[in-house]
Design a protein around this motif. Structure first.
Motif, PDB file in Angstrom:
ATOM      1  N   LYS A 299      20.194   7.821  -4.741  1.00  0.00           N
ATOM      2  CA  LYS A 299      21.100   7.876  -3.602  1.00  0.00           C
ATOM      3  C   LYS A 299      21.678   9.267  -3.475  1.00  0.00           C
ATOM      4  O   LYS A 299      22.060   9.891  -4.462  1.00  0.00           O
ATOM      5  CB  LYS A 299      22.226   6.846  -3.778  1.00  0.00           C
ATOM      6  N   ASP A 300      21.739   9.751  -2.244  1.00  0.00           N
ATOM      7  CA  ASP A 300      22.178  11.122  -2.012  1.00  0.00           C
ATOM      8  C   ASP A 300      23.626  11.336  -2.415  1.00  0.00           C
ATOM      9  O   ASP A 300      24.019  12.445  -2.760  1.00  0.00           O
ATOM     10  CB  ASP A 300      21.983  11.475  -0.536  1.00  0.00           C
ATOM     11  N   ASP A 301      24.449  10.281  -2.360  1.00  0.00           N
ATOM     12  CA  ASP A 301      25.864  10.420  -2.714  1.00  0.00           C
ATOM     13  C   ASP A 301      26.105  10.373  -4.213  1.00  0.00           C
ATOM     14  O   ASP A 301      27.230  10.597  -4.668  1.00  0.00           O
ATOM     15  CB  ASP A 301      26.694   9.325  -2.030  1.00  0.00           C
ATOM     16  N   ASN A 302      25.082  10.069  -5.013  1.00  0.00           N
ATOM     17  CA  ASN A 302      25.218  10.094  -6.460  1.00  0.00           C
ATOM     18  C   ASN A 302      25.168  11.535  -6.965  1.00  0.00           C
ATOM     19  O   ASN A 302      24.650  12.426  -6.280  1.00  0.00           O
ATOM     20  CB  ASN A 302      24.102   9.282  -7.125  1.00  0.00           C
TER      21      ASN A 302
ATOM     22  N   PRO B  11       0.814  -1.228   0.000  1.00  0.00           N
ATOM     23  CA  PRO B  11       0.000   0.000   0.000  1.00  0.00           C
ATOM     24  C   PRO B  11       0.839   1.267   0.000  1.00  0.00           C
ATOM     25  O   PRO B  11       0.596   2.194   0.766  1.00  0.00           O
ATOM     26  CB  PRO B  11      -0.790  -0.130   1.303  1.00  0.00           C
ATOM     27  N   TYR B  12       1.845   1.341  -0.857  1.00  0.00           N
ATOM     28  CA  TYR B  12       2.764   2.468  -0.837  1.00  0.00           C
ATOM     29  C   TYR B  12       2.369   3.481  -1.908  1.00  0.00           C
ATOM     30  O   TYR B  12       2.440   3.187  -3.109  1.00  0.00           O
ATOM     31  CB  TYR B  12       4.200   2.015  -1.092  1.00  0.00           C
ATOM     32  N   LEU B  13       1.985   4.664  -1.494  1.00  0.00           N
ATOM     33  CA  LEU B  13       1.702   5.734  -2.442  1.00  0.00           C
ATOM     34  C   LEU B  13       2.995   6.304  -3.012  1.00  0.00           C
ATOM     35  O   LEU B  13       3.023   6.792  -4.136  1.00  0.00           O
ATOM     36  CB  LEU B  13       0.904   6.848  -1.761  1.00  0.00           C
ATOM     37  N   GLU B  14       4.050   6.254  -2.221  1.00  0.00           N
ATOM     38  CA  GLU B  14       5.364   6.729  -2.658  1.00  0.00           C
ATOM     39  C   GLU B  14       6.429   5.845  -2.049  1.00  0.00           C
ATOM     40  O   GLU B  14       6.236   5.263  -0.985  1.00  0.00           O
ATOM     41  CB  GLU B  14       5.607   8.181  -2.226  1.00  0.00           C
ATOM     42  N   GLN B  15       7.552   5.775  -2.735  1.00  0.00           N
ATOM     43  CA  GLN B  15       8.714   5.065  -2.198  1.00  0.00           C
ATOM     44  C   GLN B  15       9.957   5.780  -2.664  1.00  0.00           C
ATOM     45  O   GLN B  15      10.101   6.093  -3.842  1.00  0.00           O
ATOM     46  CB  GLN B  15       8.743   3.619  -2.667  1.00  0.00           C
ATOM     47  N   GLU B  16      10.861   6.068  -1.720  1.00  0.00           N
ATOM     48  CA  GLU B  16      12.088   6.782  -2.039  1.00  0.00           C
ATOM     49  C   GLU B  16      13.251   6.175  -1.288  1.00  0.00           C
ATOM     50  O   GLU B  16      13.159   5.923  -0.085  1.00  0.00           O
ATOM     51  CB  GLU B  16      11.956   8.259  -1.668  1.00  0.00           C
ATOM     52  N   LEU B  17      14.345   5.935  -1.991  1.00  0.00           N
ATOM     53  CA  LEU B  17      15.544   5.414  -1.359  1.00  0.00           C
ATOM     54  C   LEU B  17      16.135   6.463  -0.436  1.00  0.00           C
ATOM     55  O   LEU B  17      16.340   7.606  -0.824  1.00  0.00           O
ATOM     56  CB  LEU B  17      16.572   5.018  -2.424  1.00  0.00           C
TER      57      LEU B  17
ATOM     58  N   PRO C  38      27.679  15.298  -5.948  1.00  0.00           N
ATOM     59  CA  PRO C  38      26.384  15.164  -5.266  1.00  0.00           C
ATOM     60  C   PRO C  38      25.780  16.519  -4.928  1.00  0.00           C
ATOM     61  O   PRO C  38      26.510  17.503  -4.691  1.00  0.00           O
ATOM     62  CB  PRO C  38      26.730  14.376  -3.998  1.00  0.00           C
ATOM     63  N   ALA C  39      24.458  16.569  -4.887  1.00  0.00           N
ATOM     64  CA  ALA C  39      23.778  17.814  -4.530  1.00  0.00           C
ATOM     65  C   ALA C  39      24.139  18.244  -3.111  1.00  0.00           C
ATOM     66  O   ALA C  39      24.200  19.440  -2.812  1.00  0.00           O
ATOM     67  CB  ALA C  39      22.270  17.635  -4.671  1.00  0.00           C
ATOM     68  N   SER C  40      24.392  17.287  -2.224  1.00  0.00           N
ATOM     69  CA  SER C  40      24.731  17.624  -0.839  1.00  0.00           C
ATOM     70  C   SER C  40      26.088  18.299  -0.719  1.00  0.00           C
ATOM     71  O   SER C  40      26.410  18.861   0.326  1.00  0.00           O
ATOM     72  CB  SER C  40      24.708  16.364   0.031  1.00  0.00           C
TER      73      SER C  40
ATOM     74  N   ALA D  22      16.753  28.722 -10.312  1.00  0.00           N
ATOM     75  CA  ALA D  22      17.650  27.575 -10.466  1.00  0.00           C
ATOM     76  C   ALA D  22      17.556  26.705  -9.225  1.00  0.00           C
ATOM     77  O   ALA D  22      17.438  27.210  -8.109  1.00  0.00           O
ATOM     78  CB  ALA D  22      19.090  28.047 -10.677  1.00  0.00           C
ATOM     79  N   CYS D  23      17.596  25.401  -9.443  1.00  0.00           N
ATOM     80  CA  CYS D  23      17.499  24.451  -8.332  1.00  0.00           C
ATOM     81  C   CYS D  23      18.562  23.373  -8.488  1.00  0.00           C
ATOM     82  O   CYS D  23      18.798  22.894  -9.606  1.00  0.00           O
ATOM     83  CB  CYS D  23      16.123  23.777  -8.286  1.00  0.00           C
ATOM     84  N   ILE D  24      19.198  23.012  -7.402  1.00  0.00           N
ATOM     85  CA  ILE D  24      20.055  21.830  -7.359  1.00  0.00           C
ATOM     86  C   ILE D  24      19.231  20.721  -6.729  1.00  0.00           C
ATOM     87  O   ILE D  24      18.729  20.847  -5.617  1.00  0.00           O
ATOM     88  CB  ILE D  24      21.327  22.075  -6.525  1.00  0.00           C
ATOM     89  N   VAL D  25      19.088  19.623  -7.464  1.00  0.00           N
ATOM     90  CA  VAL D  25      18.213  18.527  -7.058  1.00  0.00           C
ATOM     91  C   VAL D  25      19.063  17.292  -6.804  1.00  0.00           C
ATOM     92  O   VAL D  25      19.981  16.978  -7.570  1.00  0.00           O
ATOM     93  CB  VAL D  25      17.167  18.242  -8.165  1.00  0.00           C
ATOM     94  N   ARG D  26      18.759  16.593  -5.722  1.00  0.00           N
ATOM     95  CA  ARG D  26      19.494  15.380  -5.371  1.00  0.00           C
ATOM     96  C   ARG D  26      19.178  14.270  -6.363  1.00  0.00           C
ATOM     97  O   ARG D  26      18.189  14.319  -7.089  1.00  0.00           O
ATOM     98  CB  ARG D  26      19.157  14.927  -3.955  1.00  0.00           C
ATOM     99  N   ASP D  27      20.017  13.248  -6.376  1.00  0.00           N
ATOM    100  CA  ASP D  27      19.768  12.075  -7.214  1.00  0.00           C
ATOM    101  C   ASP D  27      18.595  11.276  -6.654  1.00  0.00           C
ATOM    102  O   ASP D  27      18.419  11.180  -5.438  1.00  0.00           O
ATOM    103  CB  ASP D  27      21.029  11.206  -7.260  1.00  0.00           C
TER     104      ASP D  27
END
Length: 928
Positions: A699-702, A168-174, A726-728, A691-696
């Motif tokens: 994975k955040d380290d990508n 029952p997952y409406l969203e899933q994010e690593l 990476p965005a971070s 302008a926006c910097i968006v994470r992968d």
């Protein structure tokens, strides 16, 4: 005729069911659809059921065992729970004969049939009901859509396969991947997270964390269930909601969703260091973690007698989760840290009946699990954790409570580095441990003793602590003493080779609470205020003295800054100034406050915002303001969370009237698009481009991505470019003019030469080209805690050229356009001063800086000559003193012009939750 009525009614029911199906997303992509719990009951209401059964025109069968009255059929639908079964029949376009069979065999009998239509169904049971192979095939192909599982808190759930039941997952994010499992954020649909203790399910979609293991071992759940079964509870131990096993292919546990873990929090914070209030709060949170460790070590009373003792064995910043605890009446968030990840833990049982307590191991010592290398410092090449105690290298691995205390001592050392020097200090501290000649390139808090073959405490720890204490004492003797107390305590009582000599977690908790009180007193120390004359903004304007031409000889500051101090009800986390200086924004995690140069005041002499906007934290308490950018007309604020979400405020527009309004938050748009989370946001000075910097997404380290859009149509993107970093790692994202963007990344360490470099990108929207530049500073001070990158300022007239300061003293001027061969590269030193912020003047002939004299902590506004070549000496002139501002304060500054001339405007977050707005006249009004 009956068939036509049946078909028409089924089409209507099908359309209603389709409208209620939810999309099941995995990593941003829809993979399936499912019917949330209660869908069938809602669609198949009594009125629809009466019409449906009439359309079947059932035969008149007179027998005492059957009752085909419509009232009885509708009543038995609820009694026997057959709504979903019938919904599947209708949704799969089964024939009217199949519907009649369903009614006659499952509803009409007075006694509940043996094959009662339970779901998920087996082929044999379906075949015995319908007798033909087609209807069972249709039901089996669709039943998973109508059988989403309900996750029960505190319970183990198991399903055979996803072909029978769905998630029952409406969203899933690593969220993260480690040696033992992978963590996701999942949004559970309404009604699918059931708490048996409360006897109710979630009334709205809820975000929780799911940890997937690479095998069906339930070691972590086993440990947590034993801990949670004890009589006592501890708020600093993460809760386990339950577990789910899917056949033989997967095993998951469910937990509360944290805002972040401690490592990610320190890594992603680009400020020089946290504010005074945050430092105090984080020390108290660290004391809570020590209390959690005390809870695990001291023995938890079992319901049937005896005590449970748990040794965590893998304590590190990654396993300390940060949760929002509450928001107080002033809008200030309060956070709590919790110990998580018990997959390596050792649990023992102590029998109270024995004179000498005998410990019996309940879980295996170290579990054989596949190890995945990680850049997070979890394990080094030899699988020796950065935060593991020296005894982890011994063959016997005699690790107990003292080993956990060592790990927490190491974490505490890193935490106070972060509190003093920000993430740059954490990175420098790590480099010093790794690069020590006895470390063999391993990051640990101990090194091998080559003479005796036994480890010893890492020599860099003492040296580093002394450096932090010395620097803190120079800034504030009281803070230096508080820092000395806790760091010396770590050296004397925790970071010791002999386990017997290490203090228990309870003592460390007491010491951290003592340190918290000391830092709290620092926050509450009365500050010297400017005189009444300085408080009067208009009087100060009349007292400004304009200095003569700049000479080469250093002169004392000749001007006074106009200053206004104020204490907001809650501590701000950052501030921003519009390019024209007309608006100043301060914000907390949940509120944005706008001030103007008019400095509206009341009779109580307090500075008040002209407009405020607060996030509605009801239902989404984990979202907070992530990044803000401001112009004279627009404010763009991005939200933390799992996907791309931001607010675009039109500050000078009012929905209710066409008259020119005051600055307000009345008109805004909330923008959500299917992209990962925004890490940084910026808006061009004219308010046209964002302008926006968006994470992968994985994975955040990508590597992250740069996206460009228009402010008036933020859903439409003109450019999306993948970055190399990476965005971070983004330190700064800013516009220079309407078409030029600068991105500065966290200093990187090259693999080949082990040198530190600063990657910088110049994105030109006019040409759609990106020009990279790598700055390699000269004369690195290995003994200094000063960060490698200090500040960047593009030129006003030629935005492709920028000035960069590294190590607070090295000036680099260079063009970022590959075609520009005429502009020489200049690298020189700024003598006798430490520069914190650099701002270029409007004519590119002079630069202004916020800095201080070497060895002096009073902050100044400086005027710096523009060098023409590398051999040119840089002349520095002191313009004005900036009272109460220190080099570690968070501040922003701009040079702006108006009818009174040009001036520097600076907004700052000072110590003791104080804010300051400074204005320094640079030139008078232009003639004519």
């Amino acid at each position: 005729m009956a068939s036509d009525q049946y078909a028409e009614l089924c089409d209507q029911i099908y359309a209603q069911i389709m409208g209620k199906l939810e999309n099941c997303y995995k990593d941003g992509t829809r993979v399936a659809r499912f019917a949330p719990i209660g869908t069938a009951e809602e669609v198949l209401n009594p009125e629809i059921l009466y019409s449906f059964f009439r359309s079947l025109q059932l035969p008149q069968i007179k027998t005492k065992d059957l009752n085909l009255g419509l009232d009885n059929l509708v009543k038995r639908m609820e009694e026997r729970g057959l709504y979903t079964f019938l919904a599947i029949l209708i949704f799969t376009s089964c024939t009217i004969e199949a519907a009649r069979t369903f009614t006659l065999k499952l509803l009409a009998p007075k006694e509940r049939p043996k094959d009662s239509g339970s779901l998920p169904a087996e082929r044999e049971a379906l075949t015995s009901i319908f007798g033909d192979p087609v209807t069972p095939d249709k039901i089996l192909s669709a039943q998973a859509c109508f059988c989403p599982i309900v996750i029960c808190s505190k319970e183990k759930d198991r399903i055979e396969s996803l072909e029978r039941e769905c998630l029952p997952y409406l969203e899933q994010e690593l969220r993260g991947e480690g040696a033992f499992g992978t963590v996701y954020r999942v949004k559970i649909a309404k009604g699918h997270f059931y708490t048996r203790k409360l006897g109710s399910a979630n009334s709205n979609p809820v975000d929780i964390a799911r940890k997937d293991f690479r095998s069906n071992e339930d070691i972590e759940l086993e440990v947590m269930q034993q801990i949670l079964s004890c009589k006592q509870t501890c708020a600093n131990i993460v809760e386990i909601y339950g577990s789910l096993e899917i056949g033989s292919t997967g095993y998951s546990i469910f937990m509360p969703l944290a805002i972040s873990d401690l490592r990610a929090h320190m890594k992603n914070d680009t400020r020089p260091r946290p504010s005074a209030t945050e430092r105090t709060d984080m020390i108290l949170a660290a004391a809570g973690v020590a209390g959690g460790l005390k809870f695990l070590h001291n023995g938890m009373d079992m319901p049937r007698g005896g005590k449970l003792v748990c040794y965590h064995m893998d304590l590190k910043p990654d396993n300390i989760l940060i949760f929002l605890d509450k928001v107080d009446g002033h809008g200030k968030p309060h956070y709590i840290w919790k110990i998580s990840d018990f997959g390596m833990s050792r649990v023992r049982y102590q029998d109270d009946n024995e004179v000498e307590r005998h410990e019996r191991t309940l879980t295996s010592w170290f579990h054989e699990r596949p190890v995945v290398p990680s850049l997070a410092g979890t394990y080094n090449r030899r699988l020796e954790g950065t935060y593991l105690a020296p005894e982890s290298l011994l063959p016997s691995r005699s690790m107990k409570a003292a080993s956990d205390v060592w790990s927490l001592g190491c974490i505490t050392s890193v935490l106070f580095t972060y509190l003093a020097e920000g993430r740059t200090g954490v990175s420098t501290y790590q480099d010093r441990r790794t690069e020590h000649h006895n470390a063999n390139s391993y990051d640990r808090f101990f090194v091998a003793n080559t003479a005796f073959g036994r480890p010893k405490v890492h020599p860099e720890i003492k040296l580093w602590h002394d450096l932090l204490i010395k620097k803190a004492s120079q800034q504030s003797p009281e803070e230096g003493q508080a820092l000395r107390s806790i760091l010396n305590y770590l050296e004397r009582n925790i970071l010791l080779l002999d386990q017997q000599n290490r203090c228990p977690a309870e003592d460390l908790e007491k010491q951290l609470n003592k340190t918290h009180r000391a830092y709290s007193e620092l926050d509450n120390t009365p500050r010297e205020r400017p005189s009444a004359e300085q408080h009067d903004f208009r009087t100060l304007l009349q007292n400004i003295r304009i200095s003569g031409p700049m000479g080469n000889k250093k002169k004392a500051a000749s001007k006074r800054a106009d200053v206004w101090f104020f204490n907001p009800k809650e501590a701000f986390k950052d501030c921003e100034i519009s390019p024209d200086g007309s608006i100043i924004a301060f914000w907390t995690d949940f509120k944005i406050s706008l001030y103007t140069q008019s400095f509206r005041r009341t009779e109580d002499e307090e500075l008040h915002p002209v407009a405020e906007f607060s996030l509605n934290t009801t239902g989404e308490p984990r979202r907070f303001w992530k990044s803000i950018s401001l112009t004279s007309s627009y404010l763009i604020a991005s939200l933390s969370g799992n996907n791309f979400q931001c607010f675009v405020f039109d500050l000078r527009r009012d929905r209710r009237t066409n008259k020119k309004p005051t600055i307000n938050f009345n008109h805004y748009r909330s923008v959500s698009i299917p992209l990962p989370e925004i890490k940084e946001v910026a808006i061009s000075p004219g308010g046209k481009t964002m302008a926006c910097i968006v994470r992968d997404k994985d994975k955040d380290d990508n590597p992250g991505s740069l996206y460009i859009g228009t402010v008036k149509s933020p859903n439409e993107w003109k450019l999306g470019r993948k970055l190399k970093w990476p965005a971070s790692d983004v330190i700064q994202l800013s516009f220079s003019g309407e078409n030029d963007i600068y991105i500065v990344f966290r200093p990187q360490r090259t693999i080949q030469t082990h040198k530190h470099e600063i990657p910088i990108l110049h994105a030109c929207l006019a040409t759609k080209h990106m020009y990279p530049l790598v700055i390699e500073p000269r004369g690195i001070e290995s003994s200094s805690t000063v960060g490698l990158f200090t500040t960047l300022a593009p030129f006003s007239q030629r935005p492709e050229i920028c000035a960069i300061v590294t190590r607070e003293k090295q000036l680099h001027i260079q063009s970022l356009t590959e075609l520009d061969k005429a502009t020489p590269t200049i690298q020189t030193s700024i003598k006798n001063y430490r520069v914190i912020k650099l701002i270029t003047g409007q004519n590119d002939e002079v630069m202004f800086a916020v800095g201080r004299q070497v060895g002096v902590h009073k902050m100044l506004l400086l005027e710096v000559t523009m060098p023409q070549e590398e051999a040119t000496d840089i002349s520095v002139k002191e313009i004005a003193a900036l009272p109460n501002l220190s080099h570690h304060c968070e501040f922003t500054a701009r040079i702006v012009s108006d009818h009174d001339g040009s001036h520097l405007l600076l907004a700052a977050l000072l110590d003791a939750n104080e804010c300051g707005i400074y204005k320094v006249r640079l030139s008078g009004p232009s003639s004519g």
